[in-house]
Design a protein around this motif. Structure first.
Motif, mmCIF file in Angstrom:
data_model
loop_
_atom_site.group_PDB
_atom_site.id
_atom_site.type_symbol
_atom_site.label_atom_id
_atom_site.label_comp_id
_atom_site.label_asym_id
_atom_site.label_seq_id
_atom_site.Cartn_x
_atom_site.Cartn_y
_atom_site.Cartn_z
ATOM 1 N N ARG A 201 -90.813 -40.792 13.648
ATOM 2 C CA ARG A 201 -91.081 -40.264 12.301
ATOM 3 C C ARG A 201 -90.372 -38.932 12.082
ATOM 4 N NH1 ARG A 201 -96.504 -41.776 13.394
ATOM 5 N NH2 ARG A 201 -97.026 -39.576 13.761
ATOM 6 N N ILE A 202 -90.383 -38.086 13.112
ATOM 7 C CA ILE A 202 -89.767 -36.770 12.962
ATOM 8 C C ILE A 202 -88.249 -36.894 12.862
ATOM 9 C CG2 ILE A 202 -89.434 -34.524 14.073
ATOM 10 C CD1 ILE A 202 -92.228 -35.002 15.393
ATOM 11 N N VAL A 203 -87.674 -37.764 13.677
ATOM 12 C CA VAL A 203 -86.228 -37.988 13.601
ATOM 13 C C VAL A 203 -85.860 -38.554 12.229
ATOM 14 C CG1 VAL A 203 -84.345 -39.411 14.484
ATOM 15 C CG2 VAL A 203 -85.855 -38.235 16.074
ATOM 16 N N ALA A 204 -86.683 -39.470 11.729
ATOM 17 C CA ALA A 204 -86.420 -40.033 10.397
ATOM 18 C C ALA A 204 -86.467 -38.946 9.333
ATOM 19 C CB ALA A 204 -87.438 -41.130 10.083
ATOM 20 N N SER A 205 -87.393 -37.982 9.480
ATOM 21 C CA SER A 205 -87.476 -36.896 8.498
ATOM 22 C C SER A 205 -86.211 -36.049 8.513
ATOM 23 C CB SER A 205 -88.704 -36.020 8.769
ATOM 24 O OG SER A 205 -88.496 -35.140 9.858
ATOM 25 N N SER A 206 -85.631 -35.867 9.699
ATOM 26 C CA SER A 206 -84.374 -35.120 9.805
ATOM 27 C C SER A 206 -83.247 -35.835 9.071
ATOM 28 C CB SER A 206 -84.004 -34.936 11.281
ATOM 29 O OG SER A 206 -82.686 -34.447 11.424
ATOM 30 N N ASN A 207 -83.157 -37.145 9.277
ATOM 31 C CA ASN A 207 -82.106 -37.914 8.630
ATOM 32 C C ASN A 207 -82.323 -38.005 7.119
ATOM 33 O OD1 ASN A 207 -80.634 -38.489 11.016
ATOM 34 N ND2 ASN A 207 -82.076 -40.097 11.544
ATOM 35 N N GLU A 208 -83.598 -38.100 6.689
ATOM 36 C CA GLU A 208 -83.900 -38.141 5.258
ATOM 37 C C GLU A 208 -83.521 -36.820 4.593
ATOM 38 O OE1 GLU A 208 -88.005 -39.096 5.343
ATOM 39 O OE2 GLU A 208 -87.663 -41.185 5.954
ATOM 40 N N TYR A 209 -83.796 -35.715 5.295
ATOM 41 C CA TYR A 209 -83.416 -34.398 4.762
ATOM 42 C C TYR A 209 -81.901 -34.330 4.596
ATOM 43 C CZ TYR A 209 -82.282 -29.461 4.579
ATOM 44 O OH TYR A 209 -81.751 -28.251 4.214
ATOM 45 N N ALA A 210 -81.171 -34.778 5.624
ATOM 46 C CA ALA A 210 -79.706 -34.724 5.570
ATOM 47 C C ALA A 210 -79.171 -35.599 4.441
ATOM 48 C CB ALA A 210 -79.115 -35.167 6.903
ATOM 49 N N ALA A 211 -79.776 -36.780 4.255
ATOM 50 C CA ALA A 211 -79.312 -37.673 3.200
ATOM 51 C C ALA A 211 -79.565 -37.084 1.816
ATOM 52 C CB ALA A 211 -80.015 -39.025 3.329
ATOM 53 N N ALA A 212 -80.713 -36.407 1.656
ATOM 54 C CA ALA A 212 -81.057 -35.838 0.352
ATOM 55 C C ALA A 212 -80.261 -34.570 0.055
ATOM 56 C CB ALA A 212 -82.556 -35.524 0.300
ATOM 57 N N LEU A 213 -79.776 -33.913 1.116
ATOM 58 C CA LEU A 213 -79.140 -32.608 0.933
ATOM 59 C C LEU A 213 -77.893 -32.684 0.072
ATOM 60 C CD1 LEU A 213 -79.158 -29.618 1.643
ATOM 61 C CD2 LEU A 213 -77.881 -30.165 3.734
ATOM 62 N N VAL A 214 -77.059 -33.667 0.314
ATOM 63 C CA VAL A 214 -75.810 -33.755 -0.442
ATOM 64 C C VAL A 214 -76.093 -34.029 -1.908
ATOM 65 C CG1 VAL A 214 -75.394 -36.232 -0.053
ATOM 66 C CG2 VAL A 214 -73.467 -34.700 -0.434
ATOM 67 N N GLU A 215 -77.141 -34.800 -2.199
ATOM 68 C CA GLU A 215 -77.490 -35.063 -3.593
ATOM 69 C C GLU A 215 -78.008 -33.779 -4.252
ATOM 70 O OE1 GLU A 215 -76.493 -37.871 -4.433
ATOM 71 O OE2 GLU A 215 -76.322 -38.759 -2.437
#
Length: 227
Positions: A201-215
């Motif tokens: 879950r924590i790793v997924a949150s990191s990747n979700e943050y990175a994906a949302a950042l560019v937007e």
């Protein structure tokens, strides 16, 4: 006396740091001679270092002209984050078969925790220059601790490339304090407990943050341009 292979690695590391920090910006071109003069060394280890960085996807070779810092696009970033998510989340998402907790006295775990604490402090303070180095070392060491070294190497390359794309954009946005992903210690705690579900879950949150950042950065850029 420094051996050539060591000098080659030192130059590659120094130039990679220049690219990561944005001091060598995307699209910047240069020659072997320029870098050799800058570092006061011969052309051979410089050329070898530049070839190494080209193999890592950070530089483009320009025939008969030298090298240029690779320009990553938003689409490149999205694809890299997607690839990173597919690999990291498959490594950690093992809820049905929990990972074996590492020995709390394992020197690797102790080192990963130190990296986590330093990265978290830098993230909360919004200190990009400090965060980048600790973030890269944290994920590299964590990957070596819980996964396959070949996977760890692949993920390290993707993470470097992601930072190269995003750092110039982040530098243009003041107020980073408290806005960067900072769950490093939580992830180490989950790994230490052998709690693969929580780690996933924590790793997924990191990747979700990175994906949302560019937007998020893209929307901010449009507002600033008045569109």
């Amino acid at each position: 006396m420094i051996r050539r292979s060591t000098l080659r690695a030192q130059i590659a590391d120094a130039l990679r740091d220049e690219v990561l920090s944005g001091r060598l910006p995307a699209g910047r071109g240069f020659t072997v001679k320029e870098i050799a003069e800058q570092y006061g060394v011969s052309a051979t280890p410089v050329r070898e270092a530049l070839v190494d960085l080209s193999a890592q996807g950070l530089l483009d070779v320009e025939q008969h002209r030298g090298f240029r810092v690779h320009v990553f696009t938003p689409d490149d970033y999205r694809a890299m984050v997607e690839a990173r998510a597919l690999v990291t989340e498959s490594v950690f998402a093992r809820a049905a078969s929990p990972v074996t907790p590492p020995d709390p006295d394992d020197e690797r775990l102790v080192s990963v925790r130190r990296r986590a604490e330093a990265a978290e402090r830098a993230a909360l303070a919004g200190d990009l220059d400090v965060l980048i180095g600790y973030d890269l070392r944290f994920w590299r060491e964590l990957g070596d601790l819980v996964g396959n070294p070949y996977i760890a190497e692949f993920l390290d390359r993707l993470r470097v490339q992601c930072w190269v794309f995003v750092v110039p954009h982040l530098r243009g946005h003041p107020g980073l304090r408290g806005s960067l992903w900072a769950q490093y210690r939580e992830l180490v705690d989950a790994v230490e407990r052998g709690d693969a579900e929580a780690a996933g879950r924590i790793v997924a949150s990191s990747n979700e943050y990175a994906a949302a950042l560019v937007e998020k950065l893209g929307r901010t850029a449009l507002r600033c341009s008045g569109r």
